[in-house]
Design an enzyme around this catalytic site. Structure first.
Site, PDB file in Angstrom:
ATOM      1  N   GLY A 175       0.820  -1.209   0.000  1.00  0.00           N
ATOM      2  CA  GLY A 175       0.000   0.000   0.000  1.00  0.00           C
ATOM      3  C   GLY A 175       0.856   1.262   0.000  1.00  0.00           C
ATOM      4  O   GLY A 175       2.094   1.189  -0.021  1.00  0.00           O
TER       5      GLY A 175
ATOM      6  N   TYR B 145     -15.399   4.020   7.863  1.00  0.00           N
ATOM      7  CA  TYR B 145     -13.961   3.952   8.148  1.00  0.00           C
ATOM      8  C   TYR B 145     -13.672   4.476   9.565  1.00  0.00           C
ATOM      9  O   TYR B 145     -12.949   3.839  10.337  1.00  0.00           O
ATOM     10  CB  TYR B 145     -13.236   4.795   7.103  1.00  0.00           C
ATOM     11  CG  TYR B 145     -11.747   4.887   7.233  1.00  0.00           C
ATOM     12  CD1 TYR B 145     -10.934   3.773   7.030  1.00  0.00           C
ATOM     13  CD2 TYR B 145     -11.125   6.106   7.509  1.00  0.00           C
ATOM     14  CE1 TYR B 145      -9.553   3.874   7.109  1.00  0.00           C
ATOM     15  CE2 TYR B 145      -9.749   6.216   7.583  1.00  0.00           C
ATOM     16  CZ  TYR B 145      -8.974   5.099   7.388  1.00  0.00           C
ATOM     17  OH  TYR B 145      -7.608   5.202   7.462  1.00  0.00           O
TER      18      TYR B 145
END
Ligand code: SER
Length: 317
Positions: free
Chosen positions: A11, A141
């Site tokens: 990532g 989130y």
């Protein structure tokens, strides 16, 4: 050096953290893992394909390399999470719980887990949001990050797991691309500016958000993980801050170097996410407890990115 495992190593943050940890501790001491295949940015060294929702496989990799330290980064970011709330909850929570339970059962020395400014919602003070502001997020989130922080504090208190965490602002780097975040525009904008294209921004021109250059973020992470345990007084997650700007301000910073750079605005659902988050963060606790200091201002970051991105832009796009 104790062997380190990084999840989510391919990532945006994972790639740069893996490369830095390998430089610091030696390639063989750092096992990179990701559900995806390895990418070039993480450098030479051991790699395992690993889905963090698979506790058995996580255990297997930990045994194979005698892992002692874990940086657990694998997660879905804010914009992706709004589009897939089931996966966001499952990946962000099961992944963390698998790591925390493994750390408890295998007596792992230290765990790092990233939280976010997304823990805050409309009830928090907008400017200079203090460490202990109400954390009532309005995004999926944010909900996973609030719950995750509580799990970290619980595993520390109940089982003595030495888990440490930072509430990252938007992270901006040129060596890797982000994916699925609300703050990603601040990376994309440099790519468009260098390509001579107009940047169409998905946030409003005056939407301020806390941000941090990747070099500072990697330093904050390693500093926190290297701090003596008694200095860590926050076991949920530390506010950390560096810079704060709006799309209009980052565009002005770029224009100092690329005078004809143009930006347009077409806010979408990500504007609502941004509007629910703080404009800037108070991180005095991190500065007092373990000596956190940032180095990059907005203009210094722009200068560094516009100088270095051209050489690698094609490789990472
Ligand atoms: N940068 C993240 C996002 O935009 C926030 O932690 O989702």
């Amino acid at each position: 050096m104790a062997t380190i495992l990084i999840t989510g190593a391919c990532g945006q943050l994972g790639s740069e953290l893996t490369a830095e940890l390998r430089k610091k501790y030696g390639s063989d001491s750092v096992v990179a893992s990701d559900v995806r295949e390895a990418n070039d940015q993480i450098g030479e060294g051991p790699f395992e394909q690993l889905d963090v929702m698979d506790a058995r496989r996580l255990d297997e990799v930990t045994e194979k390399y005698n892992i002692r330290i874990i940086y657990h980064l694998a997660a879905l970011l804010s914009a992706s999470a709004e589009k897939n709330i089931d996966l966001a909850w499952k990946l962000n929570m099961d992944g963390l719980l698998n790591v925390l339970k493994l750390a408890r059962d295998k007596q792992i020395d230290r765990v790092f887990w990233p939280s976010s400014i997304a823990v805050f919602g409309p009830d928090a003070k907008k400017d200079g949001t203090p460490q202990n502001s109400p954390a009532n997020p309005t995004t999926v989130y944010g909900i996973t990050k609030v719950a995750g922080e509580q799990w970290c504090a619980y595993f520390h208190k109940k089982f003595g797991v030495d888990v440490r965490s930072l509430r990252y602002p938007g992270l901006i780097g040129y060596k890797s691309l982000p994916g699925g975040g609300t703050t990603d525009y601040a990376v994309d904008i440099y790519h468009k500016a260098l390509a001579g294209e107009t940047f169409n921004c998905f946030l409003e021109r005056d939407s301020a958000l806390p941000m941090m250059y990747m070099e500072d973020a990697v330093k904050a992470t390693i500093d926190l993980m290297e701090a003596d345990s008694e200095k860590i007084t926050v076991r949920t997650s530390y506010n950390v801050s560096a810079i704060s700007f709006t799309p209009e301000q980052i565009a002005a910073s770029i224009r100092q170097k690329i005078s004809d750079f143009d930006i347009s605005y077409e806010p979408d659902y990500r504007q609502d996410i941004a509007a629910s988050w703080p404009d800037s963060i108070d991180d005095s606790q991190a500065r007092a407890d373990w000596g956190w200091r940032h180095a990059f201002s907005l203009d210094k970051m722009t200068d560094d990115i516009l100088t270095n991105l051209p050489a690698i832009a094609e490789k990472i796009s």
